[in-house]
Design an enzyme around this catalytic site. Structure first.
Site, PDB file in Angstrom:
ATOM      1  N   SER A 113      45.807  36.450  37.475  1.00  0.00           N
ATOM      2  CA  SER A 113      46.374  36.820  38.773  1.00  0.00           C
ATOM      3  C   SER A 113      47.026  38.202  38.713  1.00  0.00           C
ATOM      4  CB  SER A 113      47.371  35.774  39.254  1.00  0.00           C
ATOM      5  OG  SER A 113      48.446  35.668  38.359  1.00  0.00           O
ATOM      6  N   ASN A 116      44.029  40.772  38.669  1.00  0.00           N
ATOM      7  CA  ASN A 116      43.013  40.749  39.716  1.00  0.00           C
ATOM      8  C   ASN A 116      43.535  40.487  41.132  1.00  0.00           C
ATOM      9  OD1 ASN A 116      40.942  41.153  37.803  1.00  0.00           O
ATOM     10  ND2 ASN A 116      41.029  38.989  37.275  1.00  0.00           N
ATOM     11  N   TYR A 117      44.740  39.939  41.253  1.00  0.00           N
ATOM     12  CA  TYR A 117      45.211  39.559  42.580  1.00  0.00           C
ATOM     13  C   TYR A 117      46.511  40.227  43.008  1.00  0.00           C
ATOM     14  CZ  TYR A 117      41.532  36.122  42.330  1.00  0.00           C
ATOM     15  OH  TYR A 117      40.321  35.522  42.217  1.00  0.00           O
ATOM     16  N   LEU A 118      47.322  40.683  42.056  1.00  0.00           N
ATOM     17  CA  LEU A 118      48.562  41.372  42.413  1.00  0.00           C
ATOM     18  C   LEU A 118      48.309  42.873  42.473  1.00  0.00           C
ATOM     19  CD1 LEU A 118      51.236  39.597  40.173  1.00  0.00           C
ATOM     20  CD2 LEU A 118      50.698  39.153  42.557  1.00  0.00           C
TER      21      LEU A 118
END
Length: 159
Positions: A113, A116-118
């Protein structure tokens, strides 16, 4: 949060990251060595408690000695002992925060995360706002990958 120690701030960051990881279902199996690692960490915490207890007892004895003698050498030793007690307490706090973080991360993959997501600009802005070294959030390879965000985002960055 301003008065929190760096380890406490990192725990807060990891908890926010963990919430994202849970939403994205980034699960992992608990490491095979997890129980042994936690045992070792708990042993370190126990040893640190003992060291603090001993240092406080020595500090109290020195304090009583200084009260009766008013000797300058004893006074400087007293101040060094006080500093030692404070340093031991900081180390204990760091160990306890580390144990909490390790336990909470047992079955969650935070790396996925975080990478790739934050948005890295948000993480960089957070580190700058709360005076947390960027090295505590991103390793060297990640810092190279997100150099653009590190150079761009300031403490007042708004997404």
């Amino acid at each position: 949060m301003e008065e929190d120690s760096v380890p406490a701030k990192i725990l807060a960051y990891n908890r926010a990251n963990r919430a994202v990881a849970i939403l994205c279902n980034h699960q992992r199996a608990a490491p095979k060595t997890f129980d042994k690692q936690m045992e070792n960490l708990q042993a370190k915490i126990k040893a640190k408690h003992e060291a603090i207890k001993k240092a406080r007892k020595e500090f109290k004895a020195m304090k009583n000695e200084y009260k009766s003698s008013r000797n300058e050498k004893v006074k400087s030793a007293l101040e060094r002992k006080k500093t030692q007690v404070e340093r031991l307490e900081e180390q204990l706090t760091k160990l306890e925060v580390s144990a909490t973080d390790k336990e909470e991360n047992k079955e969650i993959a935070l790396g996925t995360s975080k990478l790739n997501y934050l948005d890295p600009r948000i993480s960089v802005a957070w580190t700058k706002k709360w005076a947390v070294p960027i090295e505590k959030i991103y390793n060297r390879t990640q810092r190279d990958k997100f150099r653009w965000a590190i150079d761009m985002a300031g403490p007042d960055f708004v997404f």
